[in-house]
Write a protein that holds these residues in place. Structure first.
Motif, mmCIF file in Angstrom:
data_model
loop_
_atom_site.group_PDB
_atom_site.id
_atom_site.type_symbol
_atom_site.label_atom_id
_atom_site.label_comp_id
_atom_site.label_asym_id
_atom_site.label_seq_id
_atom_site.Cartn_x
_atom_site.Cartn_y
_atom_site.Cartn_z
ATOM 1 N N CYS A 7 -2.856 -0.618 -0.675
ATOM 2 C CA CYS A 7 -1.770 0.335 -0.468
ATOM 3 C C CYS A 7 -2.285 1.712 -0.080
ATOM 4 N N ASN A 8 -3.497 2.016 -0.537
ATOM 5 C CA ASN A 8 -4.030 3.328 -0.200
ATOM 6 C C ASN A 8 -4.903 3.289 1.057
ATOM 7 N N LYS A 9 -4.788 2.212 1.803
ATOM 8 C CA LYS A 9 -5.585 2.104 3.039
ATOM 9 C C LYS A 9 -4.682 2.171 4.261
ATOM 10 N N ASP A 10 -5.287 2.605 5.329
ATOM 11 C CA ASP A 10 -4.521 2.719 6.576
ATOM 12 C C ASP A 10 -4.444 1.348 7.253
ATOM 13 N N ARG A 45 -0.922 -3.054 7.447
ATOM 14 C CA ARG A 45 -1.285 -2.417 6.178
ATOM 15 C C ARG A 45 -0.408 -2.992 5.074
ATOM 16 N N SER A 70 6.533 4.428 -6.849
ATOM 17 C CA SER A 70 5.203 4.566 -7.455
ATOM 18 C C SER A 70 5.105 5.788 -8.369
ATOM 19 N N SER A 119 -1.872 1.579 -6.486
ATOM 20 C CA SER A 119 -3.015 2.483 -6.480
ATOM 21 C C SER A 119 -4.206 1.897 -5.742
ATOM 22 N N GLY A 120 -4.069 0.695 -5.266
ATOM 23 C CA GLY A 120 -5.137 0.107 -4.475
ATOM 24 C C GLY A 120 -6.187 -0.638 -5.278
ATOM 25 N N TYR A 153 -5.866 -5.536 -4.277
ATOM 26 C CA TYR A 153 -5.615 -5.537 -2.852
ATOM 27 C C TYR A 153 -5.557 -6.950 -2.292
#
Length: 674
Positions: free
Chosen positions: A330-333, A341, A349, A427-428, A431
């Motif tokens: 979630c915190n990645k492009d 993504r 969140s 929060s990643g 994944y």
DNA sequence: CATAGAACATTTAGCGCATA
DNA sequence: TATGCGCTAAATGTTCTATG
């Protein structure tokens, strides 16, 4: 049950008046109290003060005539409390030599009371060596002669040991429910010839401790050959590199049957490879679950179209192959190769709450297409089913042959909450890690991985549980069972015989214990030290002119001196390591300090007079004397054998010679005293 | 360097003789 | 007859070592 019936009748015959009301009342009470389970028996024994419990599956030969075999060493003395050891040299007919004996306060118990077996004793045959128990029927009115004098297989002798050193016995025939219960269970540890029954066996519902118990056993096995249990329950060797899970499953008695996940007493068992048992850091991401998308292009158009659309040509250049991989957090492009993504729909969140139950986890393209969707409802189901109770076991791998070593530090996850899962996804920490390819035919695999999980384990030792919990953001309970295990290693199983010559009992035990708790790196140390020891022993032989072919004697000497030497060396080594002040060694130091501490703890425990593992000096002395005599005898007999005599004859003559020499010495003493 | 088989260790079976 | 003692043999299990 037939056995219960018999039991009841016996009660009746023993002094009850069948006609009287009180007798009948008692009779009814008795029926209630007839023992039909091990738990009940333990309760009965506990009511008589027993605290430790053992069982021996009786071999046909374990009967009153042949005595009960208690093991090929004297370690049974650690289990059965005894009075003084004395030497019985009364010249009974048939008694050919002096023999060491120890009286035992033995009682046969029944629901209505306990009955002393006044003549029960341990016989310590130092020659073989072995310990047997005899005299347990003699002079005891209510002794179970019907069971203990026959040769039936499947009989069981249960023993309860009380605080004040009494031994409570309860024997069951081969058809008795208790025997069957004992024969069908496999969760208890064996201690020499005994099965150790934990006092809280009645707490069956405590699956956690059961699981930990089993995991501990697996851990104690150390290196386990890679294996896989086939569907028909047979364990077969398994050589592929992904055997870690299979091997653990096989150890747990789980056969991988299709889709069902490894499940032990309701616990989801997962293993993950680690490089060492110091950091416990995972070699690769740990798969949490592999759910199929429930919506999006993946679902609607099918996996083939999905991959054709979003996948990329194989990077290693294989033709006719499209891959779909990458890490989607979630915190990645957007992913370079696939343009997708990971996102959450219907989840806030900031508050950590689901705002729309029909939402879910999404793979989104730049054009806002929903490539794949996992609905909250489905994923929640999946998650809760798989992770309401889960255990993560670290493992080491080595080859050849492929073997796994499962660690002592197990992560237990309980009472997970789906919102925590989503939090971790947001929060990643968790994944999406797919590995899908099209290669003519289809192969699809979706993996969720979680890195933080692995990284947080080493912190267990130094930081508080709370912080671990915070990092994990999952309702997990971490159990530092590593330490617990280390303390629970103690077992009096060691072959005391070979070590009697010195205080090798301690050395051997410590050796074993240390080995079990050792890290891989320390094998080197052990090897180094043992090589050194072996050399010096060889030296010693040569100097002393000991015939190396005489293996018995060699063994005695070797082990005794080896242990002494090794113990010293190891200690020195540890001590020196601890003095290292390099920054890089700080961690090492911690480990070693811990180990030294453990070593000391073991030492003190073994020398502690209150400990069940303690063997008093005098006893050692007596036994050493015995052994020395026996060694002499064996040597002599060996000589005769070398001269061409038969084994039996040589032994007989050697015996006589020693007897004669003893007399001669005694005679001399008398002469000189005069 | 894997392997067979020797050597060694452990456990069980059972004999022969004994007593009360 | 029921029980006990002392010992040995057989059976089974494990580890070491020589070998190609």
């Amino acid at each position: 049950m037939a056995a219960s019936g018999i039991n009841t009748i016996v009660i009746f015959l023993n002094g009850q008046k069948p006609g009287s009301i009180s007798g009948r009342k008692k009779f009814l009470v008795m029926i209630k109290r007839v023992i039909t389970s091990i738990t009940q028996l333990l309760q009965l024994m506990q009511s008589h003060g027993a605290t430790r419990f053992y069982a021996k599956k009786l071999s046909p030969n374990d009967n009153s005539k042949n005595q009960i075999y208690l093991g090929g060493n004297f370690s049974a003395l650690n289990i059965i409390p005894f009075k003084d050891i004395y030497i019985d040299d009364s010249d009974l007919v048939g008694s050919k030599r002096e023999r060491a004996k120890a009286d035992v306060s033995f009682y046969w118990i029944r629901t209505e009371g306990k009955y002393k077996a006044p003549d029960a004793q341990l016989i310590l045959y130092s020659k073989y060596p072995e310990v047997r128990m005899s005299g347990f029927l003699k002079g005891c009115k209510n002794a179970p002669s019907d069971i203990m004098s026959i040769r039936d297989e499947g009989r069981v002798l249960f023993l309860g040991i009380t605080h004040n050193g009494e031994v409570l016995g309860y024997a069951t025939g081969s058809h008795h429910p208790l025997s069957k219960e004992l024969y069908t269970q496999d969760r208890w540890e064996t201690l020499g010839v005994f099965i150790e029954i934990p006092p809280d066996t009645n707490k069956r519902q405590d699956t956690k401790s059961q699981l930990l118990f089993v995991l501990k056993r697996i851990y104690e096995k150390q290196w386990i050959a890679s294996q896989k249990m086939s569907i028909n329950g047979l364990i077969e060797p398994y050589s592929a590199r992904n055997g870690g899970g299979y091997t653990l499953e096989a150890e747990l008695g789980i056969s991988p049957n299709g889709h069902s996940e490894p499940d032990y007493l309701g616990w989801e068992i997962k293993q993950y490879g680690v490089a060492d048992f110091i950091k416990f850091s995972s070699k690769s991401p740990v798969t949490l679950m592999t759910p199929e998308p429930t919506g999006g292009i993946y679902q609607d158009a099918g996996i083939v179209d999905f991959i054709r659309k979003f996948g990329y040509a194989d990077k290693s250049g294989k033709v006719d192959r499209i891959n779909f991989g990458g890490i989607y957090a979630c915190n990645k492009d957007y992913h370079n190769g696939t343009g997708l993504r990971l996102g959450l729909d219907g989840y806030d969140s900031s508050t950590g709450k689901i705002t729309d139950m029909s939402g879910g986890m999404l793979l989104i393209s730049r054009k806002e297409e929903i490539a794949a969707q996992w609905g909250f409802v489905d994923i929640m189901q999946h998650w809760n089913r798989k992770h309401s109770q889960a255990a993560y076991v670290p493992s080491l791998f080595r080859t050849p042959p492929p073997e796994y070593y499962y660690g002592a530090k197990v992560l237990l996850c309980e009472q997970t909450d789906f919102s925590l899962f989503l939090k971790a996804v947001a929060s990643g920490i968790i994944y999406y890690d797919p590995g899908i390819k099209i290669e003519g035919c289809l192969h699809c695999e979706i993996t969720y991985s979680q890195n933080a999980f692995v990284n947080s384990i080493p912190k267990l030792k130094t930081s508080s549980r709370l912080s671990v919990r915070n990092i994990l953001t999952m309702g997990r309970q971490l159990n530092a069972i590593g330490e617990e295990f280390a303390l629970r290693y103690l077992s009096p199983l060691d072959n005391i015989r070979s070590d009697n010559l010195d205080n090798g009992i301690l050395g051997k035990t410590i050796n074993k214990l240390l080995k079990e708790t050792d890290n891989i790196n320390d094998h080197k140390i052990v090897k180094e030290v043992s090589q050194k020891a072996a050399e010096s022993i060889k030296d010693y032989y040569e100097r002393m002119g000991i015939d190396a072919h005489y293996t018995n004697k060699r063994e005695y000497l070797l082990r005794a001196s080896y242990e002494v030497l090794r113990k010293e060396e190891l200690r020195k080594h540890l001590q020196s390591k601890i003095n290292i002040t390099d920054i890089a060694d700080v961690k090492n130091k911690e480990v070693l300090e811990d180990k030294l501490e453990r070593l000391m703890a073991i030492y003190s425990r073994l020398t502690n007079k209150d400990s069940v593992f303690y063997i008093p000096e005098e006893i050692n002395k007596v036994m050493t004397e015995f052994n020395n005599k026996e060694i002499k005898l064996k040597e002599l007999a060996m000589e005769y054998q070398k001269q061409g005599m038969s084994y039996n004859k040589a032994n007989m003559i050697a015996k006589e010679v020693i007897k004669y020499e003893a007399k001669k010495i005694k005679g001399n003493d008398e002469y000189w005293e005069q």
